[in-house]
Design an enzyme around this catalytic site. Structure first.
Site, PDB file in Angstrom:
ATOM      1  N   SER A 101      -7.649 -31.975 -38.028  1.00  0.00           N
ATOM      2  CA  SER A 101      -6.968 -32.310 -39.293  1.00  0.00           C
ATOM      3  C   SER A 101      -6.821 -33.821 -39.343  1.00  0.00           C
ATOM      4  O   SER A 101      -5.996 -34.381 -38.619  1.00  0.00           O
ATOM      5  CB  SER A 101      -5.579 -31.680 -39.342  1.00  0.00           C
ATOM      6  N   LYS A 176      -6.295 -29.176 -46.474  1.00  0.00           N
ATOM      7  CA  LYS A 176      -5.401 -29.034 -45.314  1.00  0.00           C
ATOM      8  C   LYS A 176      -4.076 -29.782 -45.544  1.00  0.00           C
ATOM      9  O   LYS A 176      -3.002 -29.318 -45.152  1.00  0.00           O
ATOM     10  CB  LYS A 176      -6.116 -29.557 -44.066  1.00  0.00           C
ATOM     11  N   LYS A 244       1.740 -36.784 -38.328  1.00  0.00           N
ATOM     12  CA  LYS A 244       0.419 -37.351 -38.669  1.00  0.00           C
ATOM     13  C   LYS A 244      -0.078 -36.789 -40.001  1.00  0.00           C
ATOM     14  O   LYS A 244      -0.545 -37.526 -40.878  1.00  0.00           O
ATOM     15  CB  LYS A 244      -0.533 -37.012 -37.507  1.00  0.00           C
TER      16      LYS A 244
HETATM   17  P1  NAD Z   1      -4.326 -31.162 -28.516  1.00  0.00           P
HETATM   18  O1  NAD Z   1      -3.686 -32.483 -28.325  1.00  0.00           O
HETATM   19  O2  NAD Z   1      -3.786 -29.990 -27.774  1.00  0.00           O
HETATM   20  O3  NAD Z   1      -5.892 -31.263 -28.134  1.00  0.00           O
HETATM   21  C1  NAD Z   1      -6.726 -32.319 -28.503  1.00  0.00           C
HETATM   22  C2  NAD Z   1      -7.697 -32.562 -27.352  1.00  0.00           C
HETATM   23  O4  NAD Z   1      -8.655 -33.546 -27.772  1.00  0.00           O
HETATM   24  C3  NAD Z   1      -7.036 -33.122 -26.083  1.00  0.00           C
HETATM   25  O5  NAD Z   1      -7.370 -32.283 -24.986  1.00  0.00           O
HETATM   26  C4  NAD Z   1      -7.632 -34.535 -25.932  1.00  0.00           C
HETATM   27  O6  NAD Z   1      -7.817 -34.912 -24.574  1.00  0.00           O
HETATM   28  C5  NAD Z   1      -8.954 -34.374 -26.650  1.00  0.00           C
HETATM   29  N1  NAD Z   1      -9.534 -35.627 -27.164  1.00  0.00           N
HETATM   30  C6  NAD Z   1      -8.970 -36.518 -28.021  1.00  0.00           C
HETATM   31  N2  NAD Z   1      -9.844 -37.493 -28.321  1.00  0.00           N
HETATM   32  C7  NAD Z   1     -10.991 -37.204 -27.650  1.00  0.00           C
HETATM   33  C8  NAD Z   1     -12.266 -37.828 -27.565  1.00  0.00           C
HETATM   34  N3  NAD Z   1     -12.555 -38.942 -28.245  1.00  0.00           N
HETATM   35  N4  NAD Z   1     -13.196 -37.276 -26.750  1.00  0.00           N
HETATM   36  C9  NAD Z   1     -12.910 -36.146 -26.069  1.00  0.00           C
HETATM   37  N5  NAD Z   1     -11.734 -35.491 -26.114  1.00  0.00           N
HETATM   38  C10 NAD Z   1     -10.783 -36.027 -26.903  1.00  0.00           C
HETATM   39  O7  NAD Z   1      -4.338 -30.894 -30.074  1.00  0.00           O
HETATM   40  P2  NAD Z   1      -4.455 -29.453 -30.817  1.00  0.00           P
HETATM   41  O8  NAD Z   1      -3.098 -28.879 -30.978  1.00  0.00           O
HETATM   42  O9  NAD Z   1      -5.540 -28.645 -30.170  1.00  0.00           O
HETATM   43  O10 NAD Z   1      -4.900 -29.924 -32.286  1.00  0.00           O
HETATM   44  C11 NAD Z   1      -6.226 -30.347 -32.569  1.00  0.00           C
HETATM   45  C12 NAD Z   1      -6.353 -30.553 -34.082  1.00  0.00           C
HETATM   46  O11 NAD Z   1      -6.118 -29.305 -34.739  1.00  0.00           O
HETATM   47  C13 NAD Z   1      -5.330 -31.561 -34.656  1.00  0.00           C
HETATM   48  O12 NAD Z   1      -5.935 -32.322 -35.652  1.00  0.00           O
HETATM   49  C14 NAD Z   1      -4.257 -30.659 -35.236  1.00  0.00           C
HETATM   50  O13 NAD Z   1      -3.548 -31.285 -36.303  1.00  0.00           O
HETATM   51  C15 NAD Z   1      -5.075 -29.464 -35.692  1.00  0.00           C
HETATM   52  N6  NAD Z   1      -4.341 -28.187 -35.739  1.00  0.00           N
HETATM   53  C16 NAD Z   1      -3.521 -27.836 -34.710  1.00  0.00           C
HETATM   54  C17 NAD Z   1      -2.818 -26.621 -34.774  1.00  0.00           C
HETATM   55  C18 NAD Z   1      -1.874 -26.192 -33.668  1.00  0.00           C
HETATM   56  O14 NAD Z   1      -1.111 -25.239 -33.881  1.00  0.00           O
HETATM   57  N7  NAD Z   1      -1.891 -26.826 -32.493  1.00  0.00           N
HETATM   58  C19 NAD Z   1      -2.979 -25.790 -35.894  1.00  0.00           C
HETATM   59  C20 NAD Z   1      -3.860 -26.156 -36.904  1.00  0.00           C
HETATM   60  C21 NAD Z   1      -4.540 -27.370 -36.811  1.00  0.00           C
END
Ligand code: NAD
Length: 301
Positions: A101, A176, A244
């Site tokens: 997102s 979104k 964010k």
């Molecule tokens: P998270 O922080 O758990 O996971 C993100 C991962 O990306 C981390 O493991 C980090 O090390 C990795 N990362 C970041 N930059 C990187 C790069 N350049 N190269 C390699 N790895 C990299 O986050 P999440 O909760 O899994 O959320 C991910 C996305 O999904 C976000 O944009 C969030 O807004 C969206 N989202 C999350 C949820 C939720 O409930 N957690 C629900 C819907 C949408």
């Protein structure tokens, strides 16, 4: 269209959402090549049958499509278009599907950069959170070229229970933002309702049970009401991530010349919670702002 199993999928970002999504693709029989800055999670995925990459560029050289699931706009830019990003390593005609997102404006910038390399780009953020990522029931909203959306519909079907083509590049992330505005206001209103109920001596769980089948009922109430009633704010979707999204909504609103007063108010409440050190809590913790200004705990005795 490349057939299932022949298609080699690269997956970058194996956090709360990315790990179960990559696992579902593996279980569906795809070859999945993974990378995350956190190397322990790569090893976990390798034990499940994924192929290991040591960085995004190594991954880019061996895959047919890349899925990105990182936190925010800066992370997406780093993973895709930075000097260490995947873009320059991909063969022409490859597609990048960014399911993070992020700002719609940044999605459009990445789309244009990808075009220069002959790479297709979809913005395809999701709603549903970790439980839906695990069960493969996410709601997926997609921007970019419609024929590319159609080309990868079988991948979306594994990850989600709904996939909707929303329009040109950036449309998935604008959709979104609409989702996140509604969820934030909904959580805050639920917090107010349960604080009022608790203060008047009612059991918040009984209140949720009584009203969830009526007009006030919602997916937010079903998922977040019990967490508020129990005072359990284990994420889930973190307050930092919702901040964010609301920031992106307010920036986009400014660009478009529209006013989002309730979004701005909830964004300020979230800022206060982050200052208190609650940024890593689940966003159901927005209710604690309402608890604090009234001096009562929804989960209290
Ligand atoms: P998270 O922080 O758990 O996971 C993100 C991962 O990306 C981390 O493991 C980090 O090390 C990795 N990362 C970041 N930059 C990187 C790069 N350049 N190269 C390699 N790895 C990299 O986050 P999440 O909760 O899994 O959320 C991910 C996305 O999904 C976000 O944009 C969030 O807004 C969206 N989202 C999350 C949820 C939720 O409930 N957690 C629900 C819907 C949408």
């Amino acid at each position: 269209m490349t057939t299932k199993k022949e298609l080699k999928i690269g997956f970058i970002g194996l956090g709360i959402m990315g790990k179960p999504m990559a696992k579902n693709l593996l279980n569906a029989g795809y070859q999945v090549c993974v990378y995350d800055h956190k190397h322990t999670v790569i090893d976990e995925m390798v034990n499940m049958g994924a192929m290991k990459s040591n960085n995004a560029q190594e991954l880019g050289k061996v895959v047919d499509v890349v899925i990105i699931m990182v936190q925010d706009s800066a992370n997406s830019e780093e993973a895709i278009i930075s000097d260490n990003g995947v873009l320059g390593t991909l063969k022409k005609g490859t597609t990048i599907i960014d399911m993070s997102s992020i700002s719609p404006l940044v999605s459009q910038k990445i789309y244009k950069e990808c075009e220069n390399y002959g790479i297709d780009f979809l913005d395809a953020p999701v709603s549903g959170g970790e439980p839906m990522a695990i069960s493969g029931d996410l709601a997926i909203m997609v921007g970019g070229k419609e024929e590319i959306f159609n080309k990868f519909s079988s991948i979306f079907d594994i990850l989600g229970k709904s996939k909707v083509y929303c329009g040109d590049s950036g449309a998935g992330n604008t959709t979104k933002l609409a989702n996140q505005i509604i969820v934030a206001a909904n959580i805050e209103a639920l917090g107010e309702a349960l604080v009022l109920s608790k203060k008047s001596g009612l059991d918040p769980k009984v209140v949720i049970n009584a009203i969830s089948g009526g007009l006030a009922g919602s997916t937010v109430m079903n998922a977040k009401g019990p967490m508020m009633a129990e005072g359990n704010f284990t994420p889930g979707f973190r307050i930092n991530l919702h901040q964010k999204d609301l920031n992106n909504a307010l920036i986009t609103a400014k660009e478009l010349g529209v006013s989002l007063p309730v979004t701005a108010l909830v964004q300020q409440m979230i800022s206060s919670l982050i200052s208190e050190g609650k940024g890593e809590w689940d966003h159901s913790g927005i209710a604690t702002f309402v608890e604090n200004i009234s001096g009562i705990k929804i989960s209290g005795k």
